[in-house]
Write a protein that holds these residues in place. Sequence first.
Motif, mmCIF file in Angstrom:
data_model
loop_
_atom_site.group_PDB
_atom_site.id
_atom_site.type_symbol
_atom_site.label_atom_id
_atom_site.label_comp_id
_atom_site.label_asym_id
_atom_site.label_seq_id
_atom_site.Cartn_x
_atom_site.Cartn_y
_atom_site.Cartn_z
ATOM 1 N N PHE A 134 0.837 -1.211 0.000
ATOM 2 C CA PHE A 134 0.000 0.000 0.000
ATOM 3 C C PHE A 134 0.870 1.260 0.000
ATOM 4 O O PHE A 134 0.653 2.192 -0.770
ATOM 5 C CB PHE A 134 -0.945 0.011 1.225
ATOM 6 N N ILE A 135 1.894 1.244 0.858
ATOM 7 C CA ILE A 135 2.743 2.435 0.976
ATOM 8 C C ILE A 135 3.596 2.588 -0.290
ATOM 9 O O ILE A 135 3.806 3.687 -0.785
ATOM 10 C CB ILE A 135 3.644 2.352 2.229
ATOM 11 N N GLY A 136 4.064 1.437 -0.809
ATOM 12 C CA GLY A 136 4.963 1.484 -1.964
ATOM 13 C C GLY A 136 4.274 1.824 -3.270
ATOM 14 O O GLY A 136 4.892 2.426 -4.149
ATOM 15 N N TYR A 137 3.016 1.453 -3.432
ATOM 16 C CA TYR A 137 2.372 1.641 -4.740
ATOM 17 C C TYR A 137 1.095 2.480 -4.642
ATOM 18 O O TYR A 137 1.006 3.551 -5.222
ATOM 19 C CB TYR A 137 2.087 0.275 -5.350
ATOM 20 N N TRP A 138 0.152 2.008 -3.857
ATOM 21 C CA TRP A 138 -1.147 2.697 -3.763
ATOM 22 C C TRP A 138 -0.950 4.146 -3.294
ATOM 23 O O TRP A 138 -1.493 5.074 -3.870
ATOM 24 C CB TRP A 138 -2.075 1.958 -2.780
ATOM 25 N N PHE A 139 -0.149 4.314 -2.244
ATOM 26 C CA PHE A 139 0.001 5.655 -1.690
ATOM 27 C C PHE A 139 0.642 6.612 -2.705
ATOM 28 O O PHE A 139 0.248 7.777 -2.801
ATOM 29 C CB PHE A 139 0.834 5.635 -0.399
ATOM 30 N N GLY A 140 1.610 6.110 -3.472
ATOM 31 C CA GLY A 140 2.279 6.949 -4.474
ATOM 32 C C GLY A 140 1.278 7.530 -5.464
ATOM 33 O O GLY A 140 1.373 8.698 -5.857
ATOM 34 N N ILE A 141 0.295 6.704 -5.849
ATOM 35 C CA ILE A 141 -0.707 7.169 -6.821
ATOM 36 C C ILE A 141 -1.627 8.211 -6.178
ATOM 37 O O ILE A 141 -1.903 9.256 -6.762
ATOM 38 C CB ILE A 141 -1.520 5.961 -7.365
ATOM 39 N N VAL A 142 -2.047 7.930 -4.947
ATOM 40 C CA VAL A 142 -2.937 8.897 -4.265
ATOM 41 C C VAL A 142 -2.188 10.212 -4.041
ATOM 42 O O VAL A 142 -2.735 11.301 -4.257
ATOM 43 C CB VAL A 142 -3.414 8.365 -2.892
ATOM 44 N N GLN A 143 -0.937 10.084 -3.620
ATOM 45 C CA GLN A 143 -0.131 11.281 -3.351
ATOM 46 C C GLN A 143 -0.042 12.163 -4.609
ATOM 47 O O GLN A 143 -0.202 13.379 -4.550
ATOM 48 C CB GLN A 143 1.267 10.823 -2.897
ATOM 49 N N GLU A 144 0.182 11.491 -5.751
ATOM 50 C CA GLU A 144 0.271 12.223 -7.021
ATOM 51 C C GLU A 144 -1.066 12.901 -7.350
ATOM 52 O O GLU A 144 -1.101 14.078 -7.711
ATOM 53 C CB GLU A 144 0.629 11.210 -8.103
#
Length: 213
Positions: free
Chosen positions: A157-167
């Motif tokens: 979640f932190i490595g992939y999902w969060f990166g997309i939400v952050q963007e």
Amino acid sequence: MAGVKLFGCWYSPFSRRVEMALKLKGVEYEYIEEDLSNKSPLLLKYNPIYKKVPVLLHNDKPIAESSVIIEYIDETWEGPSILPKDPYERAMARFWVKFIDEKCAVAMWKACSSSGEEGEKAKEEAAQLLKFLEEELKDKKFFGGDNIGLVDISANFIGYWFGIVQELKGLELLTKEKYPNFCEWVDEYINNNFVKENLPLKDKMIEIFKALA
Ligand SMILES: N[C@@H](CCC(=O)N[C@@H](CS)C(=O)NCC(=O)O)C(=O)O
């Protein structure tokens, strides 16, 4: 082995954890996609307490909760170990998964979804918590050492999902400047051939995040 079914949801990081564990072990399984807005009677029957995906059904016996399922998979099937063999290392792997689920991911999700004073507080908390993961990766390629293990799978979640939400949200919480070790792990992780094949496509994730918002 016969009789392995997974009730999952394509965009759920928890479901993806279990799929990765099954694939790492080379276990054949039937995948059943759940509509989380209209859960199937079978999902409710097999996970009456949490009513969530993922649920693994092995020889008609249900198991819920991604970490519990992954440990079961590791103990049941041959293949590369997902948890370390050493008892202390195993305990530490469980510790980090608990930390990721109960502290880090919660604060990071809150940082993305709250605004105002609450949002700022959540960002500050998430920033502090990420420092622990940054430190843990100081001399390692993966949390599991040279190979992907339980903590790497669980930090998806932190490595992939969060990166997309952050963007999408224009946040700058997880950056190379602030967390160089962690961001290096993210690069290694999401570009690892095995992991890459088992992550949902970014464009589809963007669509679903927008739809869910
Ligand atoms: N602690 C659970 C979390 C599972 C979870 O939150 N699943 C979500 C999808 S990402 C779900 O099924 N949500 C449906 C709901 O809350 O009604 C695990 O590790 O398996």
